[in-house]
Design a protein around this motif. Sequence first.
Motif, PDB file in Angstrom:
ATOM      1  N   ILE A   1      12.497  40.128 -11.959  1.00 28.11           N
ATOM      2  CA  ILE A   1      13.874  39.379 -12.299  1.00 28.11           C
ATOM      3  C   ILE A   1      13.952  38.784 -13.816  1.00 28.11           C
ATOM      4  O   ILE A   1      13.340  38.305 -14.342  1.00 28.11           O
ATOM      5  CB  ILE A   1      13.659  37.941 -11.195  1.00 28.11           C
ATOM      6  CG1 ILE A   1      13.687  38.457  -9.850  1.00 28.11           C
ATOM      7  CG2 ILE A   1      15.249  37.095 -11.581  1.00 28.11           C
ATOM      8  CD1 ILE A   1      14.709  39.120  -9.241  1.00 28.11           C
ATOM      9  N   LEU A   2      15.358  38.944 -14.215  1.00 30.51           N
ATOM     10  CA  LEU A   2      15.839  38.527 -15.344  1.00 30.51           C
ATOM     11  C   LEU A   2      15.717  37.025 -15.460  1.00 30.51           C
ATOM     12  O   LEU A   2      16.255  36.480 -14.593  1.00 30.51           O
ATOM     13  CB  LEU A   2      17.255  39.187 -15.831  1.00 30.51           C
ATOM     14  CG  LEU A   2      17.598  38.787 -17.144  1.00 30.51           C
ATOM     15  CD1 LEU A   2      17.092  39.155 -18.322  1.00 30.51           C
ATOM     16  CD2 LEU A   2      19.320  39.007 -17.348  1.00 30.51           C
TER      17      LEU A   2
ATOM     18  N   PRO B   1      17.161  34.482 -17.823  1.00 36.79           N
ATOM     19  CA  PRO B   1      17.776  34.290 -19.019  1.00 36.79           C
ATOM     20  C   PRO B   1      17.263  32.906 -19.744  1.00 36.79           C
ATOM     21  O   PRO B   1      17.313  33.190 -21.156  1.00 36.79           O
ATOM     22  CB  PRO B   1      19.271  33.692 -18.485  1.00 36.79           C
ATOM     23  CG  PRO B   1      19.385  34.407 -17.152  1.00 36.79           C
ATOM     24  CD  PRO B   1      17.931  34.361 -16.606  1.00 36.79           C
ATOM     25  N   ALA B   2      16.661  31.989 -18.955  1.00 33.64           N
ATOM     26  CA  ALA B   2      16.363  30.777 -19.735  1.00 33.64           C
ATOM     27  C   ALA B   2      15.163  31.109 -20.485  1.00 33.64           C
ATOM     28  O   ALA B   2      14.882  30.569 -21.573  1.00 33.64           O
ATOM     29  CB  ALA B   2      15.940  29.724 -18.676  1.00 33.64           C
TER      30      ALA B   2
ATOM     31  N   LYS C   1       8.010  26.870 -12.411  1.00 35.30           N
ATOM     32  CA  LYS C   1       7.894  25.329 -12.015  1.00 35.30           C
ATOM     33  C   LYS C   1       6.495  25.280 -11.793  1.00 35.30           C
ATOM     34  O   LYS C   1       5.782  25.782 -10.933  1.00 35.30           O
ATOM     35  CB  LYS C   1       8.881  25.017 -10.938  1.00 35.30           C
ATOM     36  CG  LYS C   1      10.131  24.946 -11.356  1.00 35.30           C
ATOM     37  CD  LYS C   1      11.060  24.482 -10.175  1.00 35.30           C
ATOM     38  CE  LYS C   1      12.360  24.653 -10.117  1.00 35.30           C
ATOM     39  NZ  LYS C   1      12.783  26.216  -9.567  1.00 35.30           N
TER      40      LYS C   1
ATOM     41  N   SER D   1       9.864  27.331  -3.116  1.00 35.64           N
ATOM     42  CA  SER D   1      10.298  28.847  -3.865  1.00 35.64           C
ATOM     43  C   SER D   1      11.222  29.506  -3.107  1.00 35.64           C
ATOM     44  O   SER D   1      11.645  29.125  -1.845  1.00 35.64           O
ATOM     45  CB  SER D   1       9.151  29.697  -3.824  1.00 35.64           C
ATOM     46  OG  SER D   1       8.682  30.109  -2.595  1.00 35.64           O
ATOM     47  N   ASN D   2      12.201  30.556  -3.741  1.00 35.89           N
ATOM     48  CA  ASN D   2      13.126  31.358  -3.157  1.00 35.89           C
ATOM     49  C   ASN D   2      12.352  32.490  -3.121  1.00 35.89           C
ATOM     50  O   ASN D   2      12.395  33.244  -3.858  1.00 35.89           O
ATOM     51  CB  ASN D   2      14.413  31.208  -3.774  1.00 35.89           C
ATOM     52  CG  ASN D   2      15.545  32.087  -3.000  1.00 35.89           C
ATOM     53  OD1 ASN D   2      15.040  32.861  -2.023  1.00 35.89           O
ATOM     54  ND2 ASN D   2      16.793  31.865  -3.455  1.00 35.89           N
TER      55      ASN D   2
ATOM     56  N   VAL E   1      13.490  35.533  -2.396  1.00 36.33           N
ATOM     57  CA  VAL E   1      14.135  36.472  -3.003  1.00 36.33           C
ATOM     58  C   VAL E   1      14.252  36.837  -4.485  1.00 36.33           C
ATOM     59  O   VAL E   1      13.847  37.846  -4.626  1.00 36.33           O
ATOM     60  CB  VAL E   1      15.960  36.253  -2.858  1.00 36.33           C
ATOM     61  CG1 VAL E   1      16.658  37.469  -3.282  1.00 36.33           C
ATOM     62  CG2 VAL E   1      16.093  35.979  -1.128  1.00 36.33           C
ATOM     63  N   VAL E   2      13.685  35.788  -5.327  1.00 37.20           N
ATOM     64  CA  VAL E   2      13.570  35.688  -6.596  1.00 37.20           C
ATOM     65  C   VAL E   2      12.478  35.329  -7.162  1.00 37.20           C
ATOM     66  O   VAL E   2      12.088  35.607  -8.233  1.00 37.20           O
ATOM     67  CB  VAL E   2      14.762  35.264  -7.249  1.00 37.20           C
ATOM     68  CG1 VAL E   2      16.077  36.237  -7.164  1.00 37.20           C
ATOM     69  CG2 VAL E   2      15.228  33.904  -6.857  1.00 37.20           C
TER      70      VAL E   2
END
Lengths: 238, 76
Positions: free
Chosen positions: B13-14, B16-17, B40, B63-64, B66-67
Motif C-alpha cells: 500500500i502506498l 503518502p504521509a 500507529k 486496524s482495517n 483491507v490496507v
Amino acid sequence: MAPIMKVAVIQFPGSNCDTDCEAALKSFSGVEASIVWHKETSLAGYDAIVLPGGFSYGDYLRCGSIARFSPIMGAVRDAANAGILVLGICNGFQILCEAGLLPGTLQRNTGLLFRCEHLHLRVDNTATPFTSVLHKGQVLDIPIAHGEGNYFADQETLRQIEENGQVLLRYCDASGNVTPEANPNGSLGNIAGICSHGRNVFGLMPHPERVCDSLLGGTDGRGIFQSMIEAIQKTKAK
Amino acid sequence: MKAVVTVMPKPAILDPAGVATGRAMEHLGLKGVRSVRIGKSIEIEVDGATEQQLHEIAHDLLSNPVVEDYKLQILS
C-alpha cells in the motif's frame, strides 16, 4: 397525502452535512426527511437511509472506524440486507466501507491535500436505483471536500466490482474523459462512487446534496435523489 | 493486562504521509532515505481480557484489514 418516501438522515457526533442532506431531500415533493441520532436502534418505517458527510468521532483512529460501531449501525445493516436504499456521502461512504457494506476502503489522498472544489464525474452505470434518471456517460458537476477519498480495493475485489458494474461514478474532465489529471485523490480507476453487489447501497465521495439548488451553484446532485425517489415509487406501486 | 497494538500499512500500500515525511528527512540532510512508513501504536491497559479478545479488537476496530496489518504484544 402520505409522503412517497420517508428518509432517515443519520447524525453521528461530528456529522456536519446532516442538515444539508435533510434540506436537499425536503426540496423534493413527497419526501419526508428526518434526522436520526446515532444512538437510536431502529429504522423501521423508513424507505431510505442517508449517512451524511462530516468527521464522525473526529475521524479518530480511521475515518468511519468508530461510527461503524454506533448503535444505529445494526439497523442500517439490517435495512441494507433487506434491500432498503442506503446512501453514504463522503464520511458516510467511509463508514459504509468500514462496516463492510461496501467493498474496499478510502485512504489518505495521494497528494496529502484536503481537496475542496467542484469537479466532474462521469456516470458509468444507470441501471441502479441511484442513477436511473441519469444517462450513461453523462458528466456531472458535483463538489468534493475530503482528505481521505483515495479509493482502494485489492485487485480481485476491484476486478469483481468493475465486472459487476458497481462503479457508478468516476472522476473525469469536463468532456467526460477519465484521465489521471482529473483524479483528485489517487483513487484506483478514478473511482468516485460504488454500489453494493445488490445495487441498494451506494457510497460516493462527492457531495450531491450541495448541488441541489441553483442558488447554491448547481443542480447536478438532484438526479441521484430523484433516482432514489423513482425507485421507491416503483417498489411501492408493485 | 498491558498490551501494545502496532498497526502498519500493508507493504503493497502506498503511504503518502510516509513518502512526504521521507522527503522532509532528505530536506534536513539525511541521505539515502529508502522508505518511510507511518503506522500507529496503541497502548492498552485492560482488566480481565483474553489475548483472543484483544486480537478481535485489533482486527475489527484498531486496524482495517483491507490496507493494514497489526501486531499484538502482551507486555504484562
